[in-house]
Design an enzyme around this catalytic site. Structure first.
Site, short mmCIF file in Angstrom:
data_model
loop_
_atom_site.label_atom_id
_atom_site.label_comp_id
_atom_site.label_asym_id
_atom_site.label_seq_id
_atom_site.Cartn_x
_atom_site.Cartn_y
_atom_site.Cartn_z
N CYS A 291 0.82 -1.20 0.00
CA CYS A 291 0.00 0.00 0.00
C CYS A 291 0.86 1.26 0.00
O CYS A 291 1.84 1.36 0.74
CB CYS A 291 -0.86 -0.03 1.25
N ARG B 76 -12.58 0.43 -6.26
CA ARG B 76 -12.17 0.37 -4.85
C ARG B 76 -11.50 1.68 -4.43
O ARG B 76 -11.58 2.11 -3.29
CB ARG B 76 -11.21 -0.81 -4.65
P1 IMP Z 1 -1.01 -6.95 3.74
O1 IMP Z 1 -1.57 -8.12 4.48
O2 IMP Z 1 -0.14 -6.11 4.59
O3 IMP Z 1 -0.32 -7.36 2.48
O4 IMP Z 1 -2.26 -6.02 3.36
C1 IMP Z 1 -3.37 -6.51 2.65
C2 IMP Z 1 -4.45 -5.46 2.64
O5 IMP Z 1 -4.03 -4.27 1.98
C3 IMP Z 1 -5.71 -5.84 1.86
O6 IMP Z 1 -6.56 -6.68 2.56
C4 IMP Z 1 -6.33 -4.50 1.55
O7 IMP Z 1 -7.13 -3.99 2.58
C5 IMP Z 1 -5.14 -3.60 1.41
N1 IMP Z 1 -4.81 -3.32 0.00
C6 IMP Z 1 -4.88 -4.14 -1.05
N2 IMP Z 1 -4.43 -3.56 -2.16
C7 IMP Z 1 -4.06 -2.31 -1.80
C8 IMP Z 1 -3.52 -1.21 -2.51
O8 IMP Z 1 -3.22 -1.26 -3.69
N3 IMP Z 1 -3.33 -0.08 -1.79
C9 IMP Z 1 -3.62 0.02 -0.47
N4 IMP Z 1 -4.09 -1.00 0.24
C10 IMP Z 1 -4.31 -2.16 -0.41
#
Ligand code: IMP
Length: 506
Positions: free
Chosen positions: A315, A415
């Site tokens: 993100c 989104r």
């Molecule tokens: P991670 O577990 O830290 O990889 O975060 C996953 C979460 O990031 C997802 O469930 C979403 O809520 C969020 N997310 C997914 N794609 C994006 C993006 O492109 N930008 C910001 N947040 C994202």
């Protein structure tokens, strides 16, 4: 009621937001040992979890394969929405049909179908089963064709009626799973079609599934009241979302996840209200990061809330848009607000987890479950192929707000509220990359769940609810943080639950 967590309360008063590495859990007197703690929790008001782990609605994380395995291990997967409505509904159906106590709409073949056409359909649809009830054109059951019949068939131009078995064991509509199990064991039959008074097929039991449900191996499975694996699916906003919800409900999806980057908006709340008015299904809404937003969503009828703005590994929202809140404080603030309501609304902490130790931290801050993207991406069951680079095995992982994901799918653009934006005018809030191939989901989750259990043991709590209520924190300094990781040693052997800089992921 959650007790006030001093470190988080003080930080809140000072307008200071903390995240995972800023805190650690304190130990407390323990009566229950880690292997005896109860990990059951809830993803939404009416949908339970046997382990508090949910997979992210992302196109490199959750499709039916991962959702099936995760539900078998006690969690729930959220099928992403960068799929046509048909494709998403069929992915949900695959999960629901994977482990059927009672298969209500069995996939059938006709007796005049050619063997070759059934085999190619089986392959193209990637069916995980090999036996089919055989119907005549009036839909009356006339036989069964099994994996063995196909295996020993030397001429694929034959019709199904030439290879099927007509020695049928059937039972009347309404036969219970217990009676079905007894009958199938006694008659040594793997398929039990249920027929109505007109001889028409109404449902079917498959022995493999019935046996799983009747034996201990099913104890970990997260199943609905009919014995089918639980699954959730993501939808967006507006009319398209309502159509999606209808189709997903037809497939018996357990939870709808109203999946947006900013849920505290009029359009999301209006969509939530419309879904709740038209359907009696649980809706989890996200994402938010402040308590006042949680209150608005609860008042609008949310059955669960997802927290996380900016913590995700892929993100860039905080960098690009300058907003977001470090995750532990975000969870705590929302949990404190949600507690004001009599209706208990489960909270899911979404994003930013890097190690198993982050799971008990998120729960002690007030979450009922955690949603993982990067910690599940790269598993065998996640979508995508293994790629080789720098002598290692990797799989793709990308943000749904990355250029690649937004260019490919309107849902990803929506989104981030950029549905109408031209493809070359996108403002991405995520990046694309690779994560190390992690192997089978069951091995990976074994470590995550083991870490959670150990954390609960140290904190002296016996259940997820107790961890939410009693778990308490110390604030970390950078000296404490570096002390927490291995130090003064060159690591020479990999550990299944600890990654080092050498593997490129830290
Ligand atoms: P991670 O577990 O830290 O990889 O975060 C996953 C979460 O990031 C997802 O469930 C979403 O809520 C969020 N997310 C997914 N794609 C994006 C993006 O492109 N930008 C910001 N947040 C994202």
């Amino acid at each position: 009621m959650m007790k006030n967590k001093l470190v988080l309360e003080r930080a809140r008063e000072d307008g200071l937001a903390l995240t995972f590495d800023d805190v650690r859990l304190r130990t407390d007197y323990a009566v229950v040992m880690p292997d005896c703690v109860n990990l059951e929790s809830k993803f939404s008001r009416n949908v339970g979890l046997k382990i508090p782990i949910v997979s992210a609605a992302m196109d490199t994380v959750t499709e039916y394969k991962l959702a099936i395995e995760l539900a078998k291990l006690g969690g729930i997967g959220v099928i992403h929405r960068s799929l046509s409505i048909d494709d998403q509904a069929s992915q949900v159906a695959r999960v629901k049909h994977h482990l059927n106590g009672l298969i209500e709409k069995p996939i059938c073949v006709y007796q005049d179908d050619k063997v070759s056409s059934v085999l190619s359909r089986r392959e193209s649809k990637d069916y995980t089963f090999h036996s089919f009830p055989v119907l005549e054109r009036g839909d009356k059951l006339v036989g069964i064709v099994t994996g063995n019949d196909f295996e020993f068939c030397e001429d694929e131009s034959l019709s199904i009626k030439d290879i099927m078995s007509t020695q049928l064991l059937t039972a009347p509509e309404g036969t219970s799973i217990d009676d079905a199990f007894r009958l199938m064991c006694r008659e040594k039959k793997k398929i039990l079609p249920l027929i109505n008074n007109d001889g028409k097929l109404v449902a079917m039991y498959a022995f493999k599934d019935v046996k799983r449900i009747k034996t201990r191996s099913a104890e970990t499975y997260n199943v609905d009241t009919r014995g089918q694996l639980r699954v959730a699916a993501a939808v967006g906003i507006g009319e398209e979302a309502l159509e999606r919800v209808s189709r997903l409900s037809d497939k018996n999806v357990d939870v709808i996840v109203l999946d947006t980057a900013h849920a505290d908006t009029k359009i999301v709340i209006d969509t939530l209200k419309k879904i709740k008015k038209a359907h009696s299904i649980d809706v989890v809404v996200g994402n938010i990061s402040v308590g006042a937003s949680a209150e608005r969503l609860i008042e609008a009828g949310a059955d669960g809330i997802k927290i996380g703005q900016g913590p995700g590994s892929i993100c860039t929202t905080r960098v690009v848009a300058g907003i977001g809140r470090p995750q532990i404080s975000a969870i705590y603030d929302c949990a404190k607000s949600a507690e004001k309501y009599e209706r208990s609304i489960p909270l899911c902490a979404d994003g930013g987890l890097r190690n198993s130790g982050d799971i008990p931290l998120a729960i002690a801050a007030g979450a009922h479950s955690v949603m993982m993207g990067s910690m599940l991406a790269g598993t065998e069951e996640a979508p995508g192929k293994i790629v080789f680079a720098e002598g290692l095995q990797w799989k793709d992982y990308r943000g749904m707000g990355s250029i690649g994901a937004m260019e490919k799918s309107e849902a990803a653009r929506e989104r981030y509220f950029q549905k109408q934006t031209g493809k070359n005018q996108l403002v991405p809030e995520g990046i694309e990359g690779l994560v190390l191939y992690k192997g089978r989901l069951s091995d990976v989750l074994f470590q995550y769940v083991g870490g959670l259990r150990n954390g609960m043991g140290y904190a002296g709590v016996a259940s997820i609810e107790e961890l939410r209520e009693r778990g308490d924190f110390d604030r970390m300094t950078s000296a404490g943080f570096s002390e927490s990781h291995p130090h003064d040693i060159k690591i020479t052997k990999g550990s299944p639950n600890y990654r080092t800089e050498l593997d490129g992921t830290r």
